[in-house]
Structure formats: C-alpha cells, structure tokens
Scaffold this active site. Structure first.
Site, short mmCIF file in Angstrom:
data_model
loop_
_atom_site.label_atom_id
_atom_site.label_comp_id
_atom_site.label_asym_id
_atom_site.label_seq_id
_atom_site.Cartn_x
_atom_site.Cartn_y
_atom_site.Cartn_z
CB CYS A 1 -0.90 -0.02 1.23
SG CYS A 1 -2.14 1.29 1.28
CG HIS A 2 -0.01 3.90 -2.74
ND1 HIS A 2 0.81 3.63 -3.79
CD2 HIS A 2 -1.23 3.44 -3.10
CE1 HIS A 2 0.12 3.04 -4.77
NE2 HIS A 2 -1.11 2.92 -4.36
#
Length: 441
Positions: free
Chosen positions: A173-174
């Site tokens: 995930c960012h």
C-alpha cells in the site's frame, strides 16, 4: 535477466511509476518487462509510454513485451521472477457505480468503498475469481515468483492469496511510507522529520502509528496529540477523522480520513447528518475521483503518448525496492501485508492479514513480530478483520449466506441498516453485477 510481469498494465500511470522505477534501478534495468491486460487500447498506451522512458532513462536496456487477453496470460507469466498486480475488475462503469448507487437507495452512504463496507465486499467477490486464475497459472508456469499485490481490497485479496494458493504474496500500500511525514508536516512539525524513528502495525488502511521519536529519541506523541486536538477544534481540514482517532483512541492511523470515515459506525450516520460537515467528510468521493481521472487522462493521453522526451525519477513505491533487495540480497524494510502467522500481532487472529514491518532480502519478504497492540486498537482492527475473514469465506465456499454475514458485521452497514434490508441490498447488488459476479449458492 530479471523477468517482471505487470498484471493490469492498462493502469497506465501506475505502470509508468512502478516499471519506470524498475528502469531507474541498476539491478533491474536490463530486465524483461511483460505488460498484460485485457484492454488493447490501454495496453498499447502503456507500451508507448514505457518504451519512451526506457529510451530516455535506461538507454533502451529493458525488453518490453505486451500480452493481450486471457489466452495469452500464461505466456505473460511464464518463468517470471516477479508479478505485480494492479487490476480492477469491473472498472468504474459499471461496477463502482453499482457499488455506490444501490446502497444509496437504502440510505447507506460511502466515501471510497474499495476496502471495506458493502463496496469493499462486492469488489472482493468479483476480484478473487480472477486472482484465483492468476494463482493457478503462476503455480504452473512461474512457481517461484513473488506476487506483489497493489489491488484493493488489500487485506482480503492478499489474505486469500496467502491462505488459499501456493503463490508467494505480499500486499503493498502507499500509505505506510508517507504516514508520519504527512502527519508531521500537517501539524507544523517539519523540523522533526529528519532522523525520526517509528513503528507502524495493524491492518491495511488501519495500521497504527504506535511509536514515533525524533532523531534524539524524544517521544513526539505528546506534542502530536496536543496539536492535532487544537487543529480539529479550530479549523476545517481534510484529515479530521484521523485526528479524532488521535484524540479518542490515542493514535494516528495510516490511511486517509475519507477512507477511515466509512470503516466504523461513528462518522457517517443518517441520524446525525451534521457529522458530515463537522468532520469534513467527502461522501461519494471515489466516483468523483474516477470521473476526474478519466477526464484528465483523456486530456493528457495524446500529449504523453507523443512526448518522446518523457522522463522518470524513481518514486517511493515499494515494488522496485523489494525486487532490488531480493535480487541483490541487500536488505530493505517495508510495511507489508502478510498473514499473521505465529502471532506477529499477538492479539489479532492468526488467519488475519496484518500490516507489519518486513525485512526484504535474498530470502524474500520476512515479517517482523510486533507483539500486542493497545487493546482499543486491536478491537478497532477486529471490527474490520471480521468482515475480511467472512468475505474470504464467502469467496472460497461460494455460499451467499456468508455475503449477508459479512455485510451484517460491517461496522458502517450494520449501524445504518436493518438485517432484512441488508439481505435485500446484497441480493440487488449481486443481480446488478451480472456476469461480473461469480455464481453463489
């Protein structure tokens, strides 16, 4: 030669970032890049863009190949070392529209609807069958490859792959790598950024910034808590839900306030409509973003496609750093989504997909034990894990009753709707999805 397959290469901008990063990484620069998608026009656009970057930043060293359609999927995967997943099954039109508009008829409002809630449940159930096909192909033609999953719902899709397939998977995930930086900047504490130390753990989109210290070892949380409460009291801003987490739960979490507004029963409440304005919650945010992104891409596509000077600077996305660490055996730390095997987080279920620090090296992705979360944080995570585990069960067993159960136990859905209406809404959603949805019994 490293072989990298990108599933969902029609996600042109994201493919540019991740594969552009690879071409900026010496250990990966002369690799073979395989682009796979079921949409020929977007696949061609990605190819043109990446070939320009290959020429301009990589001296043309990478080999770029395209594979269109399910009939070419195995060849795209054959002997791959890494498979990057960024697919969206059903797209904005029709499936995202369905995920928002039908619940709205029942009085259920959402913001993003791609990770939890009824939208996240539906997205999971139409995506897992495609992921299962990917997994069976990978087990046959590239059994040693690492599967780097960027597709949401992260915990449910990564959890499925890790529990029910033989594919080596980590979910990415960012939000982890930008969590504390964004928080400190938004609170006017930029002077504490350099040399800071932190611990983040929990579940995807609800990982917790458990500890944060400056370079001299001073605990930053007392000042963070003071400033966050003061900011929420004195001004409207885009992160009010997470600042309320800090005040009421004691800790900040990784994903944005527009996401977290719909992961619990506290903020989007039809009987308290004033909360939407109080916490600056953007209802129907994801459809607006989709429309905007489509319009922007249509405006910029020709410009980007014809830009022979197109350049790229390595981003902070984890994928290239993971591949580099595995290829070179030089360790790199990430926040990864992995099964809670052996109790990495002691007070969450072993079968849950958790987001914890992981050391990556030549042996792959190695999760780190965190211990126990503060009890209130584990409890918040469990309200989401319940939905995640039951949705995976529905996907595996193909029992419709488990879709009902997942929706009933979803914190926001259960707080807003009656049990009978939840069943009616689920049935209507399944029918509206048509062939995008697998058959359930």
């Amino acid at each position: 030669m490293v072989k990298i397959t990108f599933m969902g290469a029609g996600s042109t901008v994201f493919a540019k970032n991740v594969l552009g990063d690879s071409m900026c990484t010496e250990a990966l620069a002369d690799g073979e890049i395989r682009l796979y998608d079921i949409a020929g026009d977007r696949l061609k656009e990605s190819q043109i863009m990446l070939e320009a970057i290959n020429r301009n930043v990589n001296k043309g060293r990478a080999k770029i190949k395209t594979y269109l359609g399910v009939e070419n999927r195995k060849e795209a995967l054959r002997d791959a070392d890494f498979v990057i997943n960024a697919i969206q099954v059903g797209g904005y039109d029709p499936c995202t529209i369905i995920d928002f508009e039908i619940p709205k008829k029942y009085g259920l409002r959402q913001t993003i609807a791609d990770t939890l809630g009824i939208g996240g449940i539906m997205r999971t159930l139409r995506t897992i069958p495609v992921m299962e096909d990917f997994a069976r192909d990978m087990e046959e033609v590239c059994p040693n490859a690492w599967f780097l999953n960027y597709t949401n719902p992260m915990a449910m899709l990564s959890g499925y792959m890790q529990r029910y397939t033989g594919v080596k998977t980590v979910g990415l995930c960012h939000s982890v790598q930008i969590c504390s930086e964004d928080l400190l900047k938004s609170l006017g504490m930029e002077d504490r950024l350099e040399g800071r130390k932190e611990l983040i753990a929990g579940i995807n989109h609800m990982g917790w910034l458990l500890e944060i210290y400056d370079k001299n070892g001073n605990d930053l949380y007392p000042e963070i808590r003071r400033r966050a409460k003061e900011k929420n009291q004195n001004q409207k801003h885009h992160d009010m839900v997470r600042y309320e987490y800090i005040d009421k739960l004691g800790y900040y979490c990784t994903e944005s306030s527009e996401h977290n507004a719909e992961y619990n029963p506290y903020f989007i409440k039809s009987s308290y409509p004033e909360l939407i304005d109080k916490y600056n919650i953007p209802l129907d945010e994801y459809p607006r973003r989709c429309v905007y992104q489509i319009e922007e891409w249509n405006k910029r596509r020709d410009e980007l496609m014809s830009n022979q000077a197109l350049n790229h600077i390595r981003s902070r996305e984890y994928a290239s750093y993971i591949m580099e660490a595995i290829v070179t055996n030089k360790p790199f730390k990430i926040g990864g989504n992995v099964i809670n095997k052996g109790g990495l987080i002691e007070n969450l279920p072993y079968e849950a997909c958790v987001e914890v620090p992981c050391m990556v090296d030549g042996m792959g992705v190695n999760p780190c034990r965190v211990g126990r979360l503060p009890v209130q944080l584990a409890a918040m995570n469990m309200t989401n894990i319940n939905v995640q585990l039951i949705t995976i069960e529905a996907a595996v067993t193909r029992k419709k009753e488990h879709i009902y159960h997942a929706a009933m136990l979803d914190p926001h859905t259960g707080a807003e709707m009656t049990l009978d209406n939840i069943v009616k809404m689920v049935d209507e959603l399944i029918e509206a999805h048509g062939s995008w949805f697998p058959k359930f019994k």
